[in-house]
Design a protein around this motif. Structure first.
Motif, short mmCIF file in Angstrom:
data_model
loop_
_atom_site.label_atom_id
_atom_site.label_comp_id
_atom_site.label_asym_id
_atom_site.label_seq_id
_atom_site.Cartn_x
_atom_site.Cartn_y
_atom_site.Cartn_z
N THR A 1 -14.79 -31.91 -2.88
CA THR A 1 -15.57 -32.65 -1.90
C THR A 1 -14.67 -33.26 -0.84
O THR A 1 -15.01 -33.29 0.35
N ASN B 1 -25.20 -35.32 7.43
CA ASN B 1 -24.94 -35.91 8.73
C ASN B 1 -24.83 -34.86 9.84
O ASN B 1 -24.93 -35.22 11.02
N PRO C 1 -18.11 -39.12 8.60
CA PRO C 1 -18.72 -37.79 8.74
C PRO C 1 -19.71 -37.67 9.88
O PRO C 1 -19.67 -36.69 10.63
N ILE D 1 -22.64 -35.81 2.45
CA ILE D 1 -21.75 -35.79 3.61
C ILE D 1 -22.28 -34.85 4.67
O ILE D 1 -22.37 -35.18 5.85
N ASP E 1 -24.00 -29.42 4.17
CA ASP E 1 -23.99 -29.36 5.64
C ASP E 1 -24.65 -28.10 6.19
O ASP E 1 -24.76 -27.94 7.40
N VAL F 1 -15.48 -41.07 -1.44
CA VAL F 1 -15.53 -39.96 -2.40
C VAL F 1 -14.52 -40.23 -3.52
O VAL F 1 -13.38 -40.65 -3.26
N ALA G 1 -15.81 -40.22 3.74
CA ALA G 1 -15.18 -38.99 3.26
C ALA G 1 -13.81 -39.28 2.67
O ALA G 1 -13.35 -38.59 1.75
N CYS H 1 -21.69 -29.98 -0.28
CA CYS H 1 -21.76 -31.15 0.60
C CYS H 1 -23.05 -31.17 1.41
O CYS H 1 -23.37 -32.16 2.05
#
Length: 515
Positions: free
Chosen positions: A167, A481, A126, A478, A12, A160, A156, A10
């Motif tokens: 995910t 963010n 997100p 995602i 992050d 998706v 999200a 993802c």
């Protein structure tokens, strides 16, 4: 065998900061982070400690010796990012003096005051959830979210694909954030209908607008308004149960569907259209949509892009997931002949082309399939006698090369063909919409800002901030963010400490509570 990042990444960067040996790149501090298709683990540096596995919110990191069937390719995908096949140089050389700290990263920034602070966030996707998580690390701060739908978490949940189960696990992280007693999420509450922006500004010290990019970039073609033509965004909302798209006109009696655009959303849409409905039954797919898909006559989905395969918008992980899903993927070998020389391509593009060549070498399949068509531009939607779309006129392109033989663009060849299709979906990108009462950059479809502070011309709008796609445009994953929201929250905290954010006026605050 070292751990491996797989297609469910993802982005992050939680794994980056959990890693004790700095073997996961690119990091948020490196220039490639914002444009990388995924993160990669260096097999030569990984010590197999498993810290990244625990940190990943979507279960995307797996020990190399435990890779599920269909994900074996990711061993080479990860390793290829750390070597150059021409000179052996490392793409992400590690400078010991700049080694990232071990987890935990740091302690939350302590504010220079103890008074309670209330922050309002518009949206619950997100970017909103990551902003709330960052804000709630300070015990003085409480957060109220305003979400117009009856369920939270935005794309999200509704963007998706339902069969991307890993995910979708990021919503478990958002559930944990939502359990914080200092976070209140007001569902079925639309700014502009149930409450005004000025109401929110008078209730909270600061407002973070996280409304996303809810519409599509328009595609201007003759016949684009015919029945049977829709956006991929609407179609995704339809099969994910988004209330705005429950009544979408979806013609599944046609034998062929065409998706204009070849990004990840386009591949998702194509895969759902030709997947075995029984395989989707155990997912969160909308039950009415599943019932329609069980009766579908669609046997081929053409996913078309106007440029060549080296410039395809889909990511390598998404392509691997599609090709190894068991759904036949057809590629015309002629589309692979006009690509730049290997020396001009990075490891990711080379891997895409190798995989597409593998598809092109396979015999033409029977039954349902996805056809990836390159160098193809839509010219006109062809109407049928009933006034609905019955086909798409497509123009053939060719690459334009400079004196050095490097592809620099495309040009039409003048050749055209008509694809019979009763369902045409456009997937050329998302776009933000103007927010009444806030500045808007119509050319880019974003709210202008500086480090998250909303700008009216050169001046910041007091107490109003922005994050997510409506801030930076529809880019990233995602998890992208997370760093984006951290920047916005940092600006907000700076303004709190400087005294730039005033306390709300009590009378207006009581008025909103009664409403």
């Amino acid at each position: 065998m070292p751990h491996v990042v797989t297609q469910a990444c993802c982005g992050d960067a939680s794994c980056v900061y959990a890693c004790p040996v700095n073997c996961i790149h690119p990091t948020p501090e490196e220039p490639d982070f914002g444009i990388a298709e995924m993160l990669y683990i260096d097999p030569a540096t990984c010590v197999d400690c498993g810290a990244c596995v625990s940190a990943c919110p979507v279960g995307a990191i797996v020990p190399g010796h435990r890779l599920p069937v269909g994900q074996e390719r990711f061993v080479e995908v990860n390793a290829a990012q750390y070597r150059d096949p021409f000179d052996g140089a490392a793409r992400f050389p590690v400078d010991p003096s700049r080694r990232l700290p071990l987890a935990p990263i740091d302690r939350p920034r302590e504010l220079a005051f103890d008074r309670p602070v209330s922050i309002g966030i518009v949206g619950s996707g997100p970017s909103a959830m990551y902003a709330a998580d960052e804000l709630l690390r300070r015990p003085q701060i409480s957060v109220t979210m305003y979400e117009r739908l009856d369920r939270p978490f935005g794309l999200a949940r509704f963007g998706v694909a339902p069969d991307h189960l890993h995910t979708r696990k990021v919503m478990e992280l958002f559930d944990d954030i939502a359990r914080n007693p200092r976070l209140e999420i007001l569902l079925n509450t639309e700014v502009g209908r149930d409450v005004t922006l000025e109401d929110l500004r008078s209730r909270h010290q600061g407002i973070v607008w996280a409304g996303g990019a809810p519409t599509d970039k328009p595609l201007s073609l003759p016949g684009i308004d015919l029945a049977g033509v829709s956006s991929a965004t609407s179609f995704v909302g339809w099969y994910n149960g988004h209330p705005d798209h429950a009544g979408l006109d979806v013609d599944l009696t046609t034998g062929r569907a065409v998706v204009v655009g070849n990004g990840n959303v386009a591949l998702d849409v194509a895969r759902i259209l030709v997947s075995d409905p029984d395989s989707l039954a155990a997912t969160s797919i909308s039950r009415p949509a599943l019932a329609r898909l069980r009766e579908s006559s669609v046997r081929e989905v053409v996913v078309m892009g106007r440029r060549g395969p080296a410039h395809a918008a889909f990511t390598l992980p998404e392509l691997i997931g599609l090709v190894d899903s068991g759904i036949p993927v057809v590629v015309d070998a002629a589309d692979l002949e006009s690509v730049p020389a290997p020396a001009e391509l990075d490891a990711t593009v080379r891997a895409k082309l190798d995989l597409l060549a593998e598809c092109a070498a396979r015999p033409e399949p029977e039954g349902r399939r996805i056809r990836l068509a390159f160098f193809s531009s839509p010219l006109e939607v062809v109407p049928g006698d009933d006034g609905r779309a019955r086909g798409l006129l497509v123009g053939r392109n060719r690459p334009v090369v400079d004196d050095a033989g490097v592809a620099v663009g495309i040009e039409p060849t003048g050749q055209t063909t008509t694809l019979d299709a009763g369902l045409i979906l456009t997937s050329v990108g998302y776009r933000g919409v103007e927010v009444p009462g806030l500045p808007f950059d119509a050319a880019r479809g974003v709210i202008p800002h500086h480090e998250g502070r909303v700008l009216d011309g050169a001046d910041p709008v007091p107490g109003v901030y922005v994050t997510g796609w409506i801030k930076r445009g529809p880019s990233g994953f995602i998890g992208t963010n997370k760093t984006d929201s951290a920047e916005t929250v940092s600006s907000l905290l700076d303004d709190l400490e400087s005294g730039a954010l005033a306390a709300p006026e009590p009378r207006r605050r009581r008025l909103l509570s009664r409403r």
